[in-house]
Design a protein around this motif. Structure first.
Motif, PDB file in Angstrom:
ATOM      1  N   HIS A 127       0.824  -1.217   0.000  1.00  0.00           N
ATOM      2  CA  HIS A 127       0.000   0.000   0.000  1.00  0.00           C
ATOM      3  C   HIS A 127       0.858   1.267   0.000  1.00  0.00           C
ATOM      4  CE1 HIS A 127      -3.651  -2.311   0.591  1.00  0.00           C
ATOM      5  NE2 HIS A 127      -3.095  -2.942   1.628  1.00  0.00           N
ATOM      6  N   GLU A 128       2.171   1.073  -0.105  1.00  0.00           N
ATOM      7  CA  GLU A 128       3.087   2.217  -0.046  1.00  0.00           C
ATOM      8  C   GLU A 128       3.562   2.589  -1.443  1.00  0.00           C
ATOM      9  OE1 GLU A 128       7.426   3.568   1.813  1.00  0.00           O
ATOM     10  OE2 GLU A 128       6.695   1.507   2.069  1.00  0.00           O
ATOM     11  N   SER A 129       3.330   3.858  -1.814  1.00  0.00           N
ATOM     12  CA  SER A 129       3.836   4.365  -3.087  1.00  0.00           C
ATOM     13  C   SER A 129       5.287   4.772  -2.901  1.00  0.00           C
ATOM     14  CB  SER A 129       3.007   5.558  -3.558  1.00  0.00           C
ATOM     15  OG  SER A 129       1.671   5.182  -3.808  1.00  0.00           O
ATOM     16  N   LEU A 130       6.160   4.281  -3.762  1.00  0.00           N
ATOM     17  CA  LEU A 130       7.583   4.570  -3.625  1.00  0.00           C
ATOM     18  C   LEU A 130       8.002   5.739  -4.528  1.00  0.00           C
ATOM     19  CD1 LEU A 130       8.846   0.875  -3.512  1.00  0.00           C
ATOM     20  CD2 LEU A 130       8.258   2.403  -1.610  1.00  0.00           C
ATOM     21  N   HIS A 131       8.316   5.446  -5.771  1.00  0.00           N
ATOM     22  CA  HIS A 131       8.706   6.489  -6.712  1.00  0.00           C
ATOM     23  C   HIS A 131       7.882   6.366  -7.984  1.00  0.00           C
ATOM     24  CE1 HIS A 131      12.368   6.726  -4.183  1.00  0.00           C
ATOM     25  NE2 HIS A 131      12.471   7.963  -4.663  1.00  0.00           N
ATOM     26  N   THR A 132       7.914   7.453  -8.761  1.00  0.00           N
ATOM     27  CA  THR A 132       7.279   7.436 -10.082  1.00  0.00           C
ATOM     28  C   THR A 132       8.354   7.294 -11.136  1.00  0.00           C
ATOM     29  OG1 THR A 132       5.507   8.885  -9.289  1.00  0.00           O
ATOM     30  CG2 THR A 132       5.764   8.668 -11.666  1.00  0.00           C
ATOM     31  N   TYR A 133       8.120   6.363 -12.058  1.00  0.00           N
ATOM     32  CA  TYR A 133       9.094   6.077 -13.107  1.00  0.00           C
ATOM     33  C   TYR A 133       8.394   6.063 -14.467  1.00  0.00           C
ATOM     34  CZ  TYR A 133      11.949   4.152  -9.256  1.00  0.00           C
ATOM     35  OH  TYR A 133      12.653   3.976  -8.093  1.00  0.00           O
ATOM     36  N   GLU A 134       9.199   6.131 -15.507  1.00  0.00           N
ATOM     37  CA  GLU A 134       8.699   5.846 -16.845  1.00  0.00           C
ATOM     38  C   GLU A 134       8.301   4.373 -16.888  1.00  0.00           C
ATOM     39  OE1 GLU A 134       7.387   6.161 -20.525  1.00  0.00           O
ATOM     40  OE2 GLU A 134       8.256   7.924 -19.523  1.00  0.00           O
ATOM     41  N   TYR A 135       7.127   4.091 -17.445  1.00  0.00           N
ATOM     42  CA  TYR A 135       6.599   2.729 -17.426  1.00  0.00           C
ATOM     43  C   TYR A 135       7.579   1.720 -18.028  1.00  0.00           C
ATOM     44  CZ  TYR A 135       3.630  -1.282 -18.443  1.00  0.00           C
ATOM     45  OH  TYR A 135       3.115  -2.553 -18.517  1.00  0.00           O
ATOM     46  N   ASN A 136       8.188   2.056 -19.148  1.00  0.00           N
ATOM     47  CA  ASN A 136       9.109   1.127 -19.805  1.00  0.00           C
ATOM     48  C   ASN A 136      10.323   0.819 -18.936  1.00  0.00           C
ATOM     49  OD1 ASN A 136       7.528   0.869 -22.091  1.00  0.00           O
ATOM     50  ND2 ASN A 136       8.572   2.517 -23.192  1.00  0.00           N
ATOM     51  N   VAL A 137      10.700   1.764 -18.085  1.00  0.00           N
ATOM     52  CA  VAL A 137      11.824   1.537 -17.173  1.00  0.00           C
ATOM     53  C   VAL A 137      11.468   0.454 -16.154  1.00  0.00           C
ATOM     54  CG1 VAL A 137      13.182   2.577 -15.305  1.00  0.00           C
ATOM     55  CG2 VAL A 137      12.860   3.821 -17.451  1.00  0.00           C
ATOM     56  N   LEU A 138      10.253   0.544 -15.610  1.00  0.00           N
ATOM     57  CA  LEU A 138       9.811  -0.450 -14.643  1.00  0.00           C
ATOM     58  C   LEU A 138       9.723  -1.834 -15.274  1.00  0.00           C
ATOM     59  CD1 LEU A 138       7.000   1.553 -12.792  1.00  0.00           C
ATOM     60  CD2 LEU A 138       9.290   0.993 -11.945  1.00  0.00           C
ATOM     61  N   VAL A 139       9.160  -1.897 -16.469  1.00  0.00           N
ATOM     62  CA  VAL A 139       9.035  -3.186 -17.155  1.00  0.00           C
ATOM     63  C   VAL A 139      10.416  -3.778 -17.413  1.00  0.00           C
ATOM     64  CG1 VAL A 139       8.321  -4.301 -19.296  1.00  0.00           C
ATOM     65  CG2 VAL A 139       6.814  -2.626 -18.195  1.00  0.00           C
ATOM     66  N   ASN A 140      11.330  -2.963 -17.889  1.00  0.00           N
ATOM     67  CA  ASN A 140      12.673  -3.453 -18.189  1.00  0.00           C
ATOM     68  C   ASN A 140      13.398  -3.899 -16.916  1.00  0.00           C
ATOM     69  OD1 ASN A 140      14.966  -3.726 -20.170  1.00  0.00           O
ATOM     70  ND2 ASN A 140      15.900  -2.262 -18.760  1.00  0.00           N
ATOM     71  N   TRP A 141      13.252  -3.099 -15.849  1.00  0.00           N
ATOM     72  CA  TRP A 141      13.967  -3.374 -14.599  1.00  0.00           C
ATOM     73  C   TRP A 141      13.467  -4.654 -13.920  1.00  0.00           C
ATOM     74  CZ3 TRP A 141      18.210  -1.796 -12.120  1.00  0.00           C
ATOM     75  CH2 TRP A 141      18.341  -2.035 -10.742  1.00  0.00           C
TER      76      TRP A 141
END
Length: 204
Positions: A39-53
């Protein structure tokens, strides 16, 4: 298109709106997504960065904090509000920049139109051909008046062939320097001579 100003927008955001930048790519986010741990929001990223990571590379930690996130607790949530704010900001920036470019181009055109000093180069042979095609006699004084249009003329040059030589006195009376190829038959090197004269003037 916004993509035409990609680098400029990134630079402007780094200075004015760093919250618009993905912390991994340091570029403006086009699809901002929140990385959520339970339930904790951490950081906002570019979506493709999250998918790749997480998906492609198989990492299990926050790219910034480097803290582990249980796969079952991990989620990506689209930040629509931030996405709309980023797009609106980018569109406004681009609108202002386009307006500035348009104003600069207009000012440049106005300055060019306002120039009062010119160099005049006349190809007498071509002017004569134009007059013959129009069914009129070539009026040198009127031609010079139209070309000069009341501006300050820094240099007057006329080039041509035997017919130009026949009109030398009239041209010189109008203040023109005459260069004529008086050999009979087909004209020789008139265009080359004109281009050479133009290059000499441009190099001054």
């Amino acid at each position: 298109a916004l993509t035409d100003f990609h680098d400029d927008l990134d630079a402007a955001a780094r200075q004015d709106r760093p919250d618009f930048l993905c912390p991994v790519t340091a570029e403006i986010m086009r699809a901002p997504y929140l990385l959520v741990d339970g339930h904790e929001s951490l950081h906002t990223y570019e979506y493709n960065v999250l998918v790749n990571w997480f998906i492609t590379e198989g990492n299990d930690s926050d790219p910034v904090r480097n803290t582990r996130i249980e796969p079952a607790r991990r989620n990506f949530i689209s930040d629509g509000r931030l996405g709309r704010e980023i797009r609106s900001w980018c569109e406004e920036k681009v609108r202002k920049w386009r307006q500035e470019l348009k104003s600069q181009a207009s000012a440049s055109t106005d300055r060019a139109a306002a120039r009062t000093d010119v160099h005049v180069f006349v190809d007498h042979s071509n002017a004569l051909i134009g007059a013959l095609k129009a069914g009129t006699k070539l009026d040198l004084a009127r031609l010079a008046q139209c070309v000069e249009a009341g501006r300050e003329v820094r240099e007057r040059v006329v080039l041509g062939s035997l017919e130009t030589e026949r009109n030398r006195a009239a041209w010189e009376q109008l203040g023109y320097t005459v260069t004529a190829d008086t050999r009979p038959g087909k004209e020789h090197l008139i265009d080359d001579a004109l281009h050479a004269q133009l290059m000499r003037t441009a190099a001054k």
